[in-house]
Design a protein around this motif. Structure first.
Motif, PDB file in Angstrom:
ATOM      1  N   LEU A  45      19.109  28.424 -26.571  1.00 47.71           N
ATOM      2  CA  LEU A  45      19.279  26.983 -26.758  1.00 47.71           C
ATOM      3  C   LEU A  45      19.417  26.273 -25.414  1.00 47.71           C
ATOM      4  N   ALA A  46      20.215  26.855 -24.534  1.00 47.27           N
ATOM      5  CA  ALA A  46      20.410  26.268 -23.204  1.00 47.27           C
ATOM      6  C   ALA A  46      19.107  26.255 -22.408  1.00 47.27           C
ATOM      7  N   LEU A  47      18.322  27.320 -22.519  1.00 47.79           N
ATOM      8  CA  LEU A  47      17.054  27.378 -21.792  1.00 47.79           C
ATOM      9  C   LEU A  47      16.072  26.318 -22.272  1.00 47.79           C
ATOM     10  N   LEU A  48      16.047  26.055 -23.567  1.00 48.59           N
ATOM     11  CA  LEU A  48      15.177  25.004 -24.094  1.00 48.59           C
ATOM     12  C   LEU A  48      15.568  23.634 -23.541  1.00 48.59           C
ATOM     13  N   ILE A  49      16.874  23.375 -23.503  1.00 49.32           N
ATOM     14  CA  ILE A  49      17.350  22.092 -22.976  1.00 49.32           C
ATOM     15  C   ILE A  49      17.046  21.977 -21.481  1.00 49.32           C
ATOM     16  N   LEU A  50      17.289  23.053 -20.750  1.00 42.54           N
ATOM     17  CA  LEU A  50      16.999  23.055 -19.310  1.00 42.54           C
ATOM     18  C   LEU A  50      15.492  22.906 -19.056  1.00 42.54           C
ATOM     19  N   GLY A  51      14.687  23.515 -19.928  1.00 42.70           N
ATOM     20  CA  GLY A  51      13.245  23.384 -19.803  1.00 42.70           C
ATOM     21  C   GLY A  51      12.812  21.934 -19.903  1.00 42.70           C
TER      22      GLY A  51
END
Length: 478
Positions: free
Chosen positions: A8-14
């Protein structure tokens, strides 16, 4: 649970960082009037705020795709998390951004027109037919499912349910975009997002352990990950259907900087929704074996219904029914609207009638075969949507790559995912049961040969435009 939150965090950071990089490579200019103003017609070209565009785009591209597809993809185990995150950030987000922004830059052009401009006339002819087939399949498949459920829970027969849905389809297709879609769809898009968040919160506090990604449970199933996972989970990672929907919203943008929030943003939100439902499928049924049994017993709609009601009670039941009926309908109608826009472009040289009458004359011939296909079994239709969908996605990525090459920009941001998806679709059609159903190793060899041929073509294009850039540089120096 750590894997889920990390994904989830990686999607937001992406979205926060990679989408800005993609926007920078594309190059936006808010001083250039968008088609919504330059070609305003109060039907398709109507200015709308970015948040409306984002929610409408989300609803148009999503429907039940990031729910049903993610639940089916969860059968592959936690590796589905990897595909959703990597696919969404580096392939799907790029695909959606360029399909929307290139359409906007070319006056709201439809996807086949862009293909023809950058990949040639032969590619345009092929993709025109394939895009229309894809959208009619999607419209039919996303009508059959809701009609079947309506017939089960109400006194309305299946055929009458189909007729009611199609009456709405025709109405939503011919009316100006701000009449129904612009007013209702932002609300429905918000409900879709709320539904996923509610399931995620309930899942976290349910006490059920979410699977974490380890080498032992990376892929507990027997089905090969490559290339099946990349076709099973399309919405939420990368989906060619999105490129047929982006021009609808590209014609409503107020300024170019809205594109990142609308197109890349909607793709990331869809990725988050897919991530939630993939986690729910793996967690709620205590692993892939339990999920497989649940899917065999009640299908994806039964799985979604069980998860929603068990985790959210009465509210969950309402949301489940809403999702299974309303969400596919709202995707089906924009599929028909987009096919109407593509057919209008194709027939522009032959049809002189303007306004609503012309739109109606184009819509009716599309609605008739779609209505017929909707009477065919839903699961049969959906089997053929997957490969068609990902071929369209591959063509859009190559279109974006050629656009970047011709403008001497960083082409690898779309070229690398284009090569990846070329490998996926090249093998899938030979291996899949709905394709040629060949042995895995034979399909892999044929797919590899096709992919290698495309890679050589790509290298040739790179060398061609590198040489052209050197020539242009010499002229500039002189």
């Amino acid at each position: 649970m750590i894997t889920f939150f990390a994904a989830l965090a990686l999607l937001i950071l992406g979205y926060m960082f990679y989408s800005k990089f993609i926007e920078k490579v594309f190059g936006v200019d808010d001083n250039t009037p968008t088609p919504a103003y330059a070609q305003a017609d109060n039907i398709d070209y109507v200015p709308m705020s970015w948040w409306k565009g984002n929610l409408i785009q989300l609803l148009n591209i999503a429907g039940l795709g990031p729910i049903y597809g993610a639940v089916a993809g969860a059968l592959y185990g936690p590796v589905a998390f990897i595909w959703i995150v990597v696919g969404c950030i580096f392939a799907g987000g790029v695909h959606d951004y360029f399909s929307g922004m290139m359409s906007m830059r070319h006056g709201g052009a439809q996807f086949p027109t862009l293909v023809g401009r950058y990949l040639g006339k032969n590619a345009k002819v092929f993709i025109n037919g394939l895009s229309l087939v894809l959208m009619l399949l999607v419209a039919a498949a996303f009508t059959a499912g809701p009609a079947q459920l309506i017939a089960q829970i109400t006194p309305i027969s299946f055929i009458w349910a189909l007729a009611l849905i199609f009456a709405y389809f025709v109405l939503a297709t011919i009316l100006p975009i701000n009449r129904i879609i612009g007013r209702i769809y932002p609300l429905l898009g918000g409900i879709l997002l709320f539904m996923a968040i509610a399931v995620a919160v309930a899942l976290v506090f349910s006490g059920k352990p979410m699977p974490n990604l380890t080498f032992s449970n990376l892929h507990p199933g027997e089905l090969p990950i490559w290339p099946l996972l990349m076709v099973t989970v399309s919405c939420g990672a990368i989906s060619g259907f999105h490129s047929t929907q982006s021009p609808i919203i590209a014609r409503t943008m107020k300024k170019e900087t809205d594109g990142r929030k609308i197109f890349y943003g909607a793709m990331v939100i869809e990725g988050i929704i897919a991530l939630i439902w993939a986690a729910a499928g793996m967690t709620f049924f205590n692993g892939t074996e339990g999920l497989g049994a649940a899917l065999a017993a009640g299908g994806p709609s039964g799985v979604v219904n069980d998860i929603s009601i068990s985790l959210l009670g009465t509210l969950g039941g309402i949301l489940a029914i809403f999702g299974v009926i309303i969400l596919p309908i709202t995707t089906g109608d924009t599929a028909l609207r987009s096919s109407r826009m593509i057919l209008a472009d194709l027939l522009s040289k032959f049809t002189k009638t303007d306004g609503t009458l012309r739109i109606l004359l184009i819509t009716v011939p599309l609605a008739i075969p779609t209505f017929y296909m909707a009477t065919i079994d839903y699961t049969f239709l959906w089997r053929y949507v997957g490969w068609t969908n990902q071929v369209v996605a591959t063509f859009m990525l190559w279109t974006a790559t050629m656009y970047l090459l011709k403008n001497y920009k960083m082409h690898w941001i779309s070229g690398v995912p284009a090569m990846f998806m070329t490998g996926v679709v090249s093998m899938y059609i030979f291996y899949a049961p709905e394709g040629l159903n060949m042995e895995y190793h034979i399909a892999a060899m044929i797919g590899s040969v096709i992919t290698l041929a495309v890679a050589l073509w790509y290298i040739a294009q790179i060398l061609k435009y590198r040489a052209a850039k050197q020539v242009d540089s010499k002229y500039e120096t002189v």
